[in-house]
Design an enzyme around this catalytic site. Structure first.
Site, PDB file in Angstrom:
ATOM      1  N   GLY A  98      33.483  29.275  36.103  1.00 27.94           N
ATOM      2  CA  GLY A  98      34.577  28.897  35.189  1.00 27.94           C
ATOM      3  C   GLY A  98      35.650  28.081  35.900  1.00 27.94           C
ATOM      4  O   GLY A  98      35.628  27.937  37.120  1.00 27.94           O
ATOM      5  N   ARG A 169      27.422  26.766  34.587  1.00 25.13           N
ATOM      6  CA  ARG A 169      26.797  28.058  34.899  1.00 25.13           C
ATOM      7  C   ARG A 169      25.272  27.872  34.886  1.00 25.13           C
ATOM      8  O   ARG A 169      24.756  26.891  34.375  1.00 25.13           O
ATOM      9  CB  ARG A 169      27.204  29.098  33.861  1.00 25.13           C
ATOM     10  N   GLY A 170      24.575  28.843  35.415  1.00 27.79           N
ATOM     11  CA  GLY A 170      23.117  28.798  35.395  1.00 27.79           C
ATOM     12  C   GLY A 170      22.524  27.819  36.401  1.00 27.79           C
ATOM     13  O   GLY A 170      23.228  27.288  37.262  1.00 27.79           O
ATOM     14  N   ASP A 195      32.269  34.843  42.535  1.00 21.63           N
ATOM     15  CA  ASP A 195      31.279  35.752  43.136  1.00 21.63           C
ATOM     16  C   ASP A 195      29.851  35.284  42.878  1.00 21.63           C
ATOM     17  O   ASP A 195      29.000  35.355  43.777  1.00 21.63           O
ATOM     18  CB  ASP A 195      31.494  37.171  42.587  1.00 21.63           C
ATOM     19  N   GLY A 196      29.566  34.786  41.675  1.00 24.17           N
ATOM     20  CA  GLY A 196      28.215  34.308  41.350  1.00 24.17           C
ATOM     21  C   GLY A 196      27.838  33.102  42.195  1.00 24.17           C
ATOM     22  O   GLY A 196      26.754  33.045  42.790  1.00 24.17           O
ATOM     23  N   ASP A 225      40.701  35.983  38.518  1.00 23.16           N
ATOM     24  CA  ASP A 225      40.906  37.420  38.268  1.00 23.16           C
ATOM     25  C   ASP A 225      40.773  38.255  39.540  1.00 23.16           C
ATOM     26  O   ASP A 225      40.841  39.472  39.493  1.00 23.16           O
ATOM     27  CB  ASP A 225      40.027  37.939  37.122  1.00 23.16           C
ATOM     28  N   MET A 268      42.533  37.573  31.072  1.00 20.98           N
ATOM     29  CA  MET A 268      41.239  37.457  31.764  1.00 20.98           C
ATOM     30  C   MET A 268      41.083  38.508  32.852  1.00 20.98           C
ATOM     31  O   MET A 268      42.061  38.892  33.496  1.00 20.98           O
ATOM     32  CB  MET A 268      41.123  36.080  32.385  1.00 20.98           C
ATOM     33  N   ARG A 270      37.186  40.272  34.028  1.00 22.18           N
ATOM     34  CA  ARG A 270      35.965  40.923  33.540  1.00 22.18           C
ATOM     35  C   ARG A 270      35.749  42.281  34.204  1.00 22.18           C
ATOM     36  O   ARG A 270      35.509  43.260  33.548  1.00 22.18           O
ATOM     37  CB  ARG A 270      34.751  40.034  33.820  1.00 22.18           C
ATOM     38  N   ARG A 380      43.237  29.356  32.659  1.00 21.12           N
ATOM     39  CA  ARG A 380      42.443  28.750  33.739  1.00 21.12           C
ATOM     40  C   ARG A 380      42.408  27.236  33.713  1.00 21.12           C
ATOM     41  O   ARG A 380      41.965  26.614  34.675  1.00 21.12           O
ATOM     42  CB  ARG A 380      41.023  29.308  33.747  1.00 21.12           C
TER      43      ARG A 380
END
Ligand code: ATP
Ligand code: MG
Length: 455
Positions: A98, A169-170, A195-196, A225, A268, A270, A380
């Site tokens: 993001g 993403r992905g 983190d991803g 976050d 925000m 998660r 963001r």
């Protein structure tokens, strides 16, 4: 910070100097830095845990002496000798996940610092996150064109939010990504993301190691976050807190101006309630702060709904800050939906609470007016605060120092006011969460007066 078992071996930094040879070229920074400004590998390290308790835990008796072996990270910063020859080094930069305020600042700092100080000439921007590496192995055609970057092309990009490279993403196929890096003769890759992205970077690094190809990979943490391990906070956080405070202030103004007014804001976060907690403390007059780390009990005498009704009657109005990942277990179990990166799609706790609170007041025949604000992406997509811009500059510079010195498979961490080299394998261990025994949550409890637990 979440408790995870700290083992000294988690902090051993790998470096290209071990794999491909010594860093043996004088740093171009020698013209502006003095010898003592350069970091010495092996000598300059930073304690992970600075408490006396932590130090004592890391000590053991050995032949009548006490030996200290506390976990440490390598200190980031300029090295006197560099590994890569700037003349023929090719660099790629990618932003994933993001948006966060400051992405453009980091890109700009990387490009100008690489180019102006280290004299690197070939820098490319990879569009739309990891999918920018996707290509047809036969035709070698890429899904998106890579952009050539130089100080001129990144001028003023910090005046805008978002990422000029685009993000996504992905598509984190580490085999295809390393194929792409080799196809384009890239020597240094900077991955900017959360983190991803950093877990993905670790996989890419493992693939690079497996193939024994000379590619340096440096991760740059991005998280508004604050859910990335080994960074006390990173760019975008302060800016996002500022915007969250604006939303809370509006909600509070609405609440204060109505009879039995309630202002409810979803923020925000998660898995980590750090942003919600920090914004609430900044406001000082928030009544309830709900975060993923503290389970919510709605019903019953000591439940949240009862506490809300009592406080509205006592005080006249209240403001509630709820993190988007809070209270997810309040929803009936249903099929889990995931986004392109595999993150679970969260249920809307803001709207859920809005309905539950309004229904509770109706049930008790008490008048109320509830205003719900979801600032969502506004947090963001903005530009950075001055504080965050300074942070981005230091982060970018330290990432460039690390890469040029031949460090690899590490993220630029930040703790105890020091930038460090953190092995990506240590980052991918887990997500950081709010420690409910730590200072910011204790400030939340002190300023709201809400119970430490709803159960
Ligand atoms: P944020 O959560 O702040 O938006 P993020 O980096 O966590 O940032 P994600 O969308 O989760 O955002 O991931 C970004 C990229 O990293 C995606 O391309 C995704 O496929 C990849 N990725 C995510 N998790 C992993 C994982 N565990 N292993 C490998 N790759 C991953
Ligand atoms: Mg994430």
């Amino acid at each position: 910070m979440e408790t995870i078992e700290i083992k000294p071996e988690m902090f051993l930094i790998e470096s290209l100097t071990q794999t491909f040879g010594q860093a043996n070229q004088p740093s171009p920074l020698k013209t502006s830095f003095q010898t003592e400004n350069f970091i010495e590998d092996g000598k300059d390290r930073v304690l992970v845990d600075i408490s006396l308790e932590g130090l004592l835990k890391a000590s053991r008796p050995d032949s009548g002496k006490i030996v200290f072996q506390p976990p440490t990270f390598e200190l980031a910063g300029p090295r006197e000798k560099i590994f890569w020859n700037p003349e023929n080094t090719k660099v790629a930069i990618v932003t994933c996940g993001g948006l966060a305020p400051g992405l453009n600042n980091v890109i700009q700092n990387l490009v100008t610092f690489l180019s102006d100080r280290y004299r690197v000439k070939n820098i490319y921007g990879v569009p739309y996150g990891y999918q920018g590496f996707m290509h047809d192995p036969q035709t070698k055609r890429f899904a998106f064109g890579w952009r050539r970057l130089d100080p001129f092309s990144v001028q003023n990009i910090d005046f805008e939010g978002g990422s000029v490279l685009g993000t996504g993403r992905g598509h984190s196929n580490h085999v295809a990504i390393v194929d792409a890096l080799m196809l384009r003769d890239i020597n240094i890759l900077f991955t900017i993301g959360g983190d991803g992205t950093l877990a993905g970077a670790n996989e890419i690094h493992e693939e690079i190691k497996r193939r024994k190809v000379p590619i340096t990979l440096i991760g740059i943490p991005k998280t508004i976050d604050n859910d990335v391990l080994w960074v006390s906070k990173t760019f975008g956080f302060e800016s996002a807190v500022g915007k969250a405070v604006e939303a809370l202030r509006c909600a509070q103004t609405e609440a204060r101006s109505a009879f039995h007014g309630i202002g409810l804001v979803k923020i925000m976060g998660r898995n980590c309630g750090a942003l919600t907690a920090t914004a609430a403390v900044a406001m000082n007059d928030i009544d309830f702060v709900l975060v993923p780390e503290v389970p919510i009990k709605l019903e019953g005498e000591n439940g949240l709904l009862d506490a809300i009704v009592r406080k509205v009657i006592d005080k006249g109005y209240i403001t509630i800050a709820v993190a988007e990942g809070a209270g997810q277990d309040l929803f009936p179990p249903s099929e889990i939906e995931k986004d392109a990166s595999g993150n679970i799609k969260l249920k809307d706790i803001g709207k859920f609470l809005q309905k539950k609170i309004v229904d509770e007041f109706k049930l008790r025949n008490i008048e109320t007016t509830l205003k719900y604000i979801d600032p969502s992406y506004m947090l963001r997509s903005q530009t950075t605060s001055a504080d965050d811009s300074v942070f981005c500059a230091k982060l970018g510079q330290n990432a460039v120092h690390a890469a040029m010195a031949g460090k690899t498979g590490c993220m630029i961490g930040y703790a105890h006011e020091r930038f460090t080299h953190v092995p990506l394998a240590s980052v991918a261990l887990s997500k950081k969460r709010l420690d409910t025994n730590e200072s910011i949550w204790l400030s939340v409890l002190a300023s709201t007066g809400q119970p430490a637990s709803w159960e």
